[in-house]
Enzyme design. Structure first.
Site, mmCIF file in Angstrom:
data_model
loop_
_atom_site.group_PDB
_atom_site.id
_atom_site.type_symbol
_atom_site.label_atom_id
_atom_site.label_comp_id
_atom_site.label_asym_id
_atom_site.label_seq_id
_atom_site.Cartn_x
_atom_site.Cartn_y
_atom_site.Cartn_z
ATOM 1 N N HIS A 37 0.842 -1.231 -0.014
ATOM 2 C CA HIS A 37 0.251 -0.046 -0.027
ATOM 3 C C HIS A 37 0.554 1.266 -0.145
ATOM 4 O O HIS A 37 0.565 2.420 -0.759
ATOM 5 C CB HIS A 37 -0.880 0.193 1.474
ATOM 6 C CG HIS A 37 -1.838 -1.172 1.239
ATOM 7 N ND1 HIS A 37 -1.539 -1.911 2.655
ATOM 8 C CD2 HIS A 37 -3.093 -1.708 0.703
ATOM 9 C CE1 HIS A 37 -2.498 -2.903 2.267
ATOM 10 N NE2 HIS A 37 -3.375 -2.771 1.333
ATOM 11 N N GLN A 61 -18.074 -7.014 -0.582
ATOM 12 C CA GLN A 61 -17.326 -7.674 -1.513
ATOM 13 C C GLN A 61 -16.699 -8.968 -1.106
ATOM 14 O O GLN A 61 -15.769 -9.771 -1.614
ATOM 15 C CB GLN A 61 -16.075 -6.817 -2.050
ATOM 16 C CG GLN A 61 -14.816 -6.351 -0.867
ATOM 17 C CD GLN A 61 -13.883 -5.733 -1.411
ATOM 18 O OE1 GLN A 61 -14.092 -4.712 -1.613
ATOM 19 N NE2 GLN A 61 -12.624 -6.080 -1.637
ATOM 20 N N GLY A 147 -2.725 -2.168 -6.857
ATOM 21 C CA GLY A 147 -1.402 -3.211 -6.809
ATOM 22 C C GLY A 147 -1.718 -4.187 -8.132
ATOM 23 O O GLY A 147 -2.939 -4.688 -8.205
ATOM 24 N N LYS A 149 -0.696 -6.954 -7.733
ATOM 25 C CA LYS A 149 -1.067 -8.401 -6.959
ATOM 26 C C LYS A 149 -2.569 -8.929 -7.245
ATOM 27 O O LYS A 149 -2.564 -10.128 -7.494
ATOM 28 C CB LYS A 149 -0.630 -8.401 -5.445
ATOM 29 C CG LYS A 149 -0.710 -9.696 -4.999
ATOM 30 C CD LYS A 149 -0.263 -9.766 -3.429
ATOM 31 C CE LYS A 149 -1.403 -9.634 -2.522
ATOM 32 N NZ LYS A 149 -2.632 -10.532 -2.531
ATOM 33 N N ASP A 150 -3.296 -7.694 -7.236
ATOM 34 C CA ASP A 150 -4.908 -8.264 -7.406
ATOM 35 C C ASP A 150 -5.059 -7.750 -8.918
ATOM 36 O O ASP A 150 -5.860 -6.996 -9.322
ATOM 37 C CB ASP A 150 -5.678 -7.433 -6.613
ATOM 38 C CG ASP A 150 -5.410 -7.598 -5.146
ATOM 39 O OD1 ASP A 150 -5.883 -8.918 -4.768
ATOM 40 O OD2 ASP A 150 -5.162 -6.867 -4.113
ATOM 41 N N SER A 185 0.911 -8.958 1.671
ATOM 42 C CA SER A 185 -0.591 -8.864 1.763
ATOM 43 C C SER A 185 -0.929 -8.756 3.162
ATOM 44 O O SER A 185 -0.529 -9.305 3.978
ATOM 45 C CB SER A 185 -1.166 -10.366 1.105
ATOM 46 O OG SER A 185 -2.578 -10.700 1.541
HETATM 47 O O1 PAF Z 1 -7.817 -4.159 -3.144
HETATM 48 C C1 PAF Z 1 -8.669 -3.825 -2.072
HETATM 49 O O2 PAF Z 1 -8.137 -3.717 -0.979
HETATM 50 C C2 PAF Z 1 -9.984 -3.650 -2.279
HETATM 51 O O3 PAF Z 1 -10.667 -4.788 -3.059
HETATM 52 C C3 PAF Z 1 -10.637 -2.288 -2.577
HETATM 53 C C4 PAF Z 1 -9.945 -1.907 -4.076
HETATM 54 C C5 PAF Z 1 -10.132 -1.394 -1.675
HETATM 55 C C6 PAF Z 1 -11.913 -2.025 -2.668
HETATM 56 O O4 PAF Z 1 -12.684 -2.361 -1.546
#
Ligand code: PAF
Length: 283
Positions: A37, A61, A147, A149-150, A185
């Site tokens: 981050h 989510q 990022g 990573k995702d 992570s």
């Molecule tokens: O990658 C994340 O931490 C989350 O999916 C995000 C983009 C902040 C949305 O909640």
């Protein structure tokens, strides 16, 4: 550096900045911030006059059996990291502030979110696109940072921003790894000592797959087999998926050509970890 909890406060502050002609970068996060981050925040600070970091564990989510309740949270630590990285504002709303009582709207993509994590976590990307739509409307940034990573999330975000004509540049940033190769992570914190060691199998297996491609292997299933076989040598690892897709539409490809994403999801004990690499074929 300020921390605010309401949409009204964010809007007032950002409107003030915009009146002065200042540009705004947004780093959306779910908190429990680490060097991954931090690299996004530092990038935003270098490209924008002001940087907003959202810290919000987005309930919509997470699927019913996922880790919403146990997701790690530490806002004091996050404040320190955000301040030191040079950002200007943390937006840290409560779920009621974001969703109220009768929230019924869902923003979602098709195609790009149907495979990989989208296939395994059916509500996930709808939740991500919805919260990001809200954050983009609240913060009104020129740029937003995600990022690599995702990797599927990045592809999904690029797509919905394009499809829905958000005037926001989406900036993808490289994966940040621990010295031994484990991708950073917030979920690494779930791993005990033995699992932490076992988790190295992800980056090691991906390395073998990449080496095969570099040596000329162009058959996706061969590369997938090499990676899967190596993951299976670790007794604490349970493979969720090993896939090769094109890096734009996230559709499975039999042949490695153009720009591909090789992505894996693996359970180490109860913790689901993801990792990937991108390869651009020049031949
Ligand atoms: O990658 C994340 O931490 C989350 O999916 C995000 C983009 C902040 C949305 O909640």
């Amino acid at each position: 550096m300020r921390l605010v909890k309401t949409i009204k406060e964010v809007r007032e502050i950002v409107n003030g900045w915009k009146k002065e002609g200042l540009s705004v970068g947004l780093v959306p996060t779910m908190g429990y911030l680490h060097e991954g981050h931090e690299s996004l925040i530092v990038k935003s600070v270098s490209q924008n006059d002001k940087t907003v970091v959202s810290v919000f564990v987005n309930p919509i989510q997470f699927g019913p059996n996922e880790d919403l309740a146990s997701y790690p949270r530490d806002i004091e630590h996050d404040k320190e990291l955000v301040k030191n990285a040079g950002a200007d504002l943390i937006f840290n709303p409560e779920p009621e502030e974001m969703y109220g009582k009768h929230f019924t709207t869902l923003v979602n993509t098709t195609e790009v979110s149907e495979n990989l994590c989208g296939a395994k976590r059916p509500v996930h990307f709808g939740g991500v696109c919805t919260v990001l739509t809200k954050l983009f409307n609240i913060v009104n940034p020129e740029r937003a940072y995600f990022g690599q990573k995702d990797a599927q999330q990045l592809a999904v975000v690029k797509r919905f921003v394009k499809d829905l004509n958000f005037d926001i540049e989406i900036v993808g940033c490289p994966i940040i790894r621990e010295a031994d190769g484990l991708a950073k992570s917030s979920r690494n914190t779930y791993l005990n000592k033995e699992e932490r060691k076992a988790a190295l199998i992800l980056s090691k297996s991906l390395k073998l797959g990449k080496e095969a491609i570099l040596k000329g292997e162009r058959n996706s299933s061969k590369v997938i087999e090499i990676i899967t076989n190596n993951l299976n040598t670790e007794k604490l690892a349970k493979v969720d998926y090993v896939s090769i897709v094109d890096n734009e539409n996230i559709q499975y490809v039999d042949k490695i050509e153009g720009e591909i994403l090789c992505a894996i999801a693996v359970y180490i004990g109860k913790t689901r970890l993801i990792d990937n690499f991108i390869y651009k074929c020049e031949d």
